[in-house]
Scaffold this motif. Structure first.
Motif, PDB file in Angstrom:
ATOM      1  N   SER A  11     -72.296 -28.231 -65.391  1.00  0.00           N
ATOM      2  CA  SER A  11     -71.861 -29.370 -66.199  1.00  0.00           C
ATOM      3  C   SER A  11     -72.285 -29.145 -67.635  1.00  0.00           C
ATOM      4  O   SER A  11     -73.431 -28.753 -67.899  1.00  0.00           O
ATOM      5  CB  SER A  11     -72.483 -30.671 -65.686  1.00  0.00           C
ATOM      6  N   THR A  12     -71.357 -29.371 -68.544  1.00  0.00           N
ATOM      7  CA  THR A  12     -71.696 -29.183 -69.958  1.00  0.00           C
ATOM      8  C   THR A  12     -72.711 -30.214 -70.441  1.00  0.00           C
ATOM      9  O   THR A  12     -73.326 -30.030 -71.488  1.00  0.00           O
ATOM     10  CB  THR A  12     -70.433 -29.275 -70.838  1.00  0.00           C
ATOM     11  N   ALA A  13     -72.902 -31.282 -69.672  1.00  0.00           N
ATOM     12  CA  ALA A  13     -73.888 -32.302 -70.051  1.00  0.00           C
ATOM     13  C   ALA A  13     -75.310 -31.906 -69.654  1.00  0.00           C
ATOM     14  O   ALA A  13     -76.279 -32.529 -70.091  1.00  0.00           O
ATOM     15  CB  ALA A  13     -73.534 -33.634 -69.391  1.00  0.00           C
ATOM     16  N   SER A  14     -75.444 -30.848 -68.866  1.00  0.00           N
ATOM     17  CA  SER A  14     -76.759 -30.403 -68.402  1.00  0.00           C
ATOM     18  C   SER A  14     -77.514 -29.688 -69.513  1.00  0.00           C
ATOM     19  O   SER A  14     -76.935 -28.946 -70.310  1.00  0.00           O
ATOM     20  CB  SER A  14     -76.595 -29.473 -67.203  1.00  0.00           C
ATOM     21  N   ASN A  15     -78.812 -29.865 -69.548  1.00  0.00           N
ATOM     22  CA  ASN A  15     -79.646 -29.179 -70.542  1.00  0.00           C
ATOM     23  C   ASN A  15     -79.655 -27.670 -70.314  1.00  0.00           C
ATOM     24  O   ASN A  15     -79.909 -26.897 -71.241  1.00  0.00           O
ATOM     25  CB  ASN A  15     -81.083 -29.709 -70.487  1.00  0.00           C
ATOM     26  N   ASN A  16     -79.398 -27.241 -69.079  1.00  0.00           N
ATOM     27  CA  ASN A  16     -79.427 -25.813 -68.753  1.00  0.00           C
ATOM     28  C   ASN A  16     -78.046 -25.162 -68.817  1.00  0.00           C
ATOM     29  O   ASN A  16     -77.894 -24.014 -68.400  1.00  0.00           O
ATOM     30  CB  ASN A  16     -80.003 -25.607 -67.343  1.00  0.00           C
ATOM     31  N   PHE A  17     -77.042 -25.901 -69.313  1.00  0.00           N
ATOM     32  CA  PHE A  17     -75.677 -25.384 -69.225  1.00  0.00           C
ATOM     33  C   PHE A  17     -75.519 -24.025 -69.899  1.00  0.00           C
ATOM     34  O   PHE A  17     -74.944 -23.102 -69.318  1.00  0.00           O
ATOM     35  CB  PHE A  17     -74.677 -26.374 -69.829  1.00  0.00           C
ATOM     36  N   GLU A  18     -76.008 -23.881 -71.131  1.00  0.00           N
ATOM     37  CA  GLU A  18     -75.793 -22.634 -71.867  1.00  0.00           C
ATOM     38  C   GLU A  18     -76.393 -21.441 -71.120  1.00  0.00           C
ATOM     39  O   GLU A  18     -75.752 -20.383 -71.004  1.00  0.00           O
ATOM     40  CB  GLU A  18     -76.390 -22.726 -73.275  1.00  0.00           C
ATOM     41  N   THR A  19     -77.591 -21.615 -70.599  1.00  0.00           N
ATOM     42  CA  THR A  19     -78.250 -20.527 -69.864  1.00  0.00           C
ATOM     43  C   THR A  19     -77.473 -20.185 -68.600  1.00  0.00           C
ATOM     44  O   THR A  19     -77.194 -19.007 -68.312  1.00  0.00           O
ATOM     45  CB  THR A  19     -79.683 -20.918 -69.499  1.00  0.00           C
ATOM     46  N   ASP A  20     -77.107 -21.213 -67.834  1.00  0.00           N
ATOM     47  CA  ASP A  20     -76.387 -20.995 -66.581  1.00  0.00           C
ATOM     48  C   ASP A  20     -74.993 -20.428 -66.835  1.00  0.00           C
ATOM     49  O   ASP A  20     -74.503 -19.566 -66.091  1.00  0.00           O
ATOM     50  CB  ASP A  20     -76.283 -22.304 -65.799  1.00  0.00           C
ATOM     51  N   PHE A  21     -74.351 -20.924 -67.889  1.00  0.00           N
ATOM     52  CA  PHE A  21     -73.000 -20.477 -68.240  1.00  0.00           C
ATOM     53  C   PHE A  21     -72.986 -18.995 -68.608  1.00  0.00           C
ATOM     54  O   PHE A  21     -72.185 -18.209 -68.101  1.00  0.00           O
ATOM     55  CB  PHE A  21     -72.496 -21.331 -69.409  1.00  0.00           C
ATOM     56  N   LYS A  22     -73.916 -18.575 -69.451  1.00  0.00           N
ATOM     57  CA  LYS A  22     -73.985 -17.174 -69.863  1.00  0.00           C
ATOM     58  C   LYS A  22     -74.331 -16.260 -68.690  1.00  0.00           C
ATOM     59  O   LYS A  22     -73.812 -15.147 -68.578  1.00  0.00           O
ATOM     60  CB  LYS A  22     -75.011 -17.012 -70.992  1.00  0.00           C
TER      61      LYS A  22
END
Length: 439
Positions: A11-22
Motif C-alpha cells: 500500500s502506498t499509504a504504508s511507511n514501508n512502501f518505498e522499501t518494499d516496492f524497491k
C-alpha cells in the motif's frame, strides 16, 4: 509444488512502501560469470572453426548428430510443406496475424521511414537518406516452448523495411521441428533458416561460417546464453536489445471483471518464474476480488507451478490512494506491457510516459498484442522502456545524412567552419573550407 500464489500486498499509504516496492522490483541483469566464460569460449571457437564448431555444439547441446551443415538448413520447400500441413484453422490464424503485423509495420514505415531533403535559399541541399540493412539474423527460441509469433514479429518488419536477406536460426532439440514455427517462417518471408540455436547460432550470424552468412544485425529473444552472446557480439553486428524477464502491469479502477485481470496477470507469469505481474489499483475491495480470482483460477492452469512461483516471488498487488498516483508509479516501473483496465482509459493515457506497449480498455488483453493486434511484441524490459522502444521497421533501417553545398552556400558556411576549426586547432579543416571561399 505449490498451486497457490501469494503476490505481495503493498500500500502506498504504508511507511514501508518505498522499501518494499524497491525490493519487489529488484532484478539483476548481470550474467553469471560461468555463463559469460562459456559463451566467450563458444564465440571464439565458432569464429575460428566455423561450421565444424557449430556442428559440434549442436550435437552437444541439442542432441542433433550430423556431419553436414546442409542437414541443418531448412529449405523453402520444407517451410511450405510445414505451412500446408497445418490444420486449416492454424493456417488461417497465422495468415491473419501476419497480415495485421505487416499492415501495422507498413504504416510505421510510411510515417517515419522515408528519405527526405530540402534546399536552402542559396541552393544548398540538406536531407536524410533511409536505406534498409542488407542482411539480418533473427533468433527464434525453440527449447521448452516454440514461438511462431516471434518469427512474425521479427521477420515481417525486416521484410517491410526492405531487408534483402532474412536468416532465421532456431534450435530443434533432438531434431524435433515445430511445424508452426516453420510455417510462420514461410508466411513471413524468411530467406534461409537453420536448425541451430544457443550462443553458437549467435556467433555464426555475427562472424559468418562456411554455410551461415554473416549478418548486419541480430534480433530476437533467447535464454541467458543467447543474451550473453548478443551482448558480446554487439559492435561486430547490431542487436535489438538485451531482454530481461517478461513483465505486465495492470492499472485498474475496479470496473473490469476480476477474473479477467487475474488471467492477464497469469499471462506473463506463465512465461517464467522470474516474470513479473503487478496490479495497481485504488480500490482495496477490488484487489481482494482479484486475489480470490487468482486462488480459484490457478489450479486450472497447466503451468500453475510456474505461475505460482512467479506471482509469489515477484508479483505484487498494490493499493494506491488514487488513479493519478497509480500512473506515477507505473512511470517509475516503466513496464514492458501496461494494461489500462478502466472505464475511461483515454483519461489516464496522457499521464503514462514510459511503457513498451500500452493496452487501452478492459477488452484489450495483452495476449492480443502478443499474437495478432499488429504492433510488435518485442518490447523493452526491466525499466528500459524509459529510453527504449519496441522493435520496428526503424530497427532494420539506417539513415545517411545528405549534404550538397552550393557555391553560394560555401561562402557562408566556409567562414563559419573556418572560424570554428581554427578555434579547435584543426588547421587542415579550416584550410579545406577556406579553399572554397572567393576572396
Amino acid at each position: 509444488m505449490s498451486t497457490t500464489a501469494h503476490p505481495a500486498r503493498l500500500s502506498t499509504a504504508s511507511n514501508n512502501f518505498e522499501t518494499d516496492f524497491k525490493a519487489r522490483l529488484h532484478w539483476s541483469a548481470e550474467t553469471d560469470a560461468g555463463i559469460e566464460q562459456r559463451v566467450a569460449d563458444i564465440l571464439r571457437d565458432v569464429q575460428q572453426r566455423g561450421d565444424a564448431a557449430v556442428l559440434d555444439y549442436t550435437a552437444r547441446f541439442d542432441g542433433l548428430q550430423t556431419t553436414a551443415m546442409t542437414e541443418l538448413e531448412l529449405t523453402q520447400t520444407e517451410l511450405k510443406v510445414a505451412f500446408d500441413g497445418l490444420p486449416a484453422v492454424q493456417r488461417v490464424a497465422l495468415q491473419a496475424a501476419a497480415a495485421r503485423v505487416r499492415s501495422y509495420h507498413e504504416a510505421q514505415r510510411k510515417a517515419s521511414g522515408e528519405s527526405w531533403s530540402y534546399r536552402d535559399e542559396d541552393g544548398t541541399l540538406l536531407g536524410q537518406k533511409v536505406t534498409p540493412l542488407d542482411r539480418v539474423g533473427i533468433y527464434v527460441p525453440g527449447g521448452k516452448a516454440a514461438y511462431p509469433s516471434s518469427v512474425l514479429m521479427n521477420a515481417i518488419p525486416a521484410h517491410v523495411a526492405g531487408v534483402a536477406e532474412i536468416i532465421m536460426v532456431v534450435p530443434t532439440p533432438k531434431g524435433e521441428k515445430n511445424m508452426l514455427v516453420l510455417a510462420a517462417a514461410y508466411v513471413a518471408g524468411v530467406t534461409r533458416a537453420f536448425t541451430v540455436g544457443g550462443a553458437q547460432a549467435v556467433a555464426a550470424l555475427a562472424y559468418g561460417t562456411e554455410t551461415i552468412p554473416k549478418v548486419d544485425k541480430i534480433t530476437g529473444p533467447g535464454n541467458a546464453y543467447v543474451a550473453a552472446a548478443k551482448r558480446r557480439v554487439f559492435g561486430t553486428v547490431g542487436i535489438d536489445m538485451i531482454a530481461g524477464p517478461s513483465e505486465i502491469l495492470v492499472l485498474a479502477d475496479g470496473s473490469t471483471p476480476p477474473d479477467w485481470v487475474a488471467m492477464d496477470l497469469f499471462s506473463q507469469a506463465e512465461h517464467d518464474e522470474l516474470a513479473q505481474s503487478i496490479l495497481l489499483c485504488p480500490d482495496a475491495a477490488y484487489i481482494d476480488q482479484v486475489q480470490a480470482s487468482i486462488n480459484r483460477l490457478l489450479p486450472e492452469m497447466p503451468r500453475r507451478e510456474i505461475i505460482a512461483k512467479s506471482l509469489t516471488d515477484r508479483g505484487a498487488l498494490i493499493l494506491t490512494r488514487r488513479m493519478e498516483e497509480a500512473c506515477d508509479i507505473s512511470n517509475r516501473i516503466a513496464p514492458e506491457h501496461l494494461e489500462v483496465s478502466s472505464r475511461d482509459p483515454h483519461r489516464w493515457e496522457p499521464l503514462l510516459k514510459h511503457a513498451g506497449a500500452i493496452f487501452l480498455g478492459a477488452y484489450t488483453s495483452e495476449s492480443l498484442g502478443d499474437y495478432c493486434a499488429g504492433p510488435n511484441h518485442v518490447l523493452p524490459t526491466s525499466g528500459t522502456a524509459r529510453f527504449s522502444s519496441p522493435l520496428g521497421v526503424y530497427d532494420f533501417q539506417k539513415r545517411s545524412s545528405l549534404i550538397e553545398v552550393s557555391e553560394a552556400g560555401a561562402q557562408t558556411l566556409g567562414q563559419i567552419a573556418s572560424t570554428l576549426a581554427h578555434g579547435e586547432g584543426l588547421q587542415a579543416h579550416a584550410r579545406a573550407a577556406e579553399m572554397r571561399l572567393k576572396f
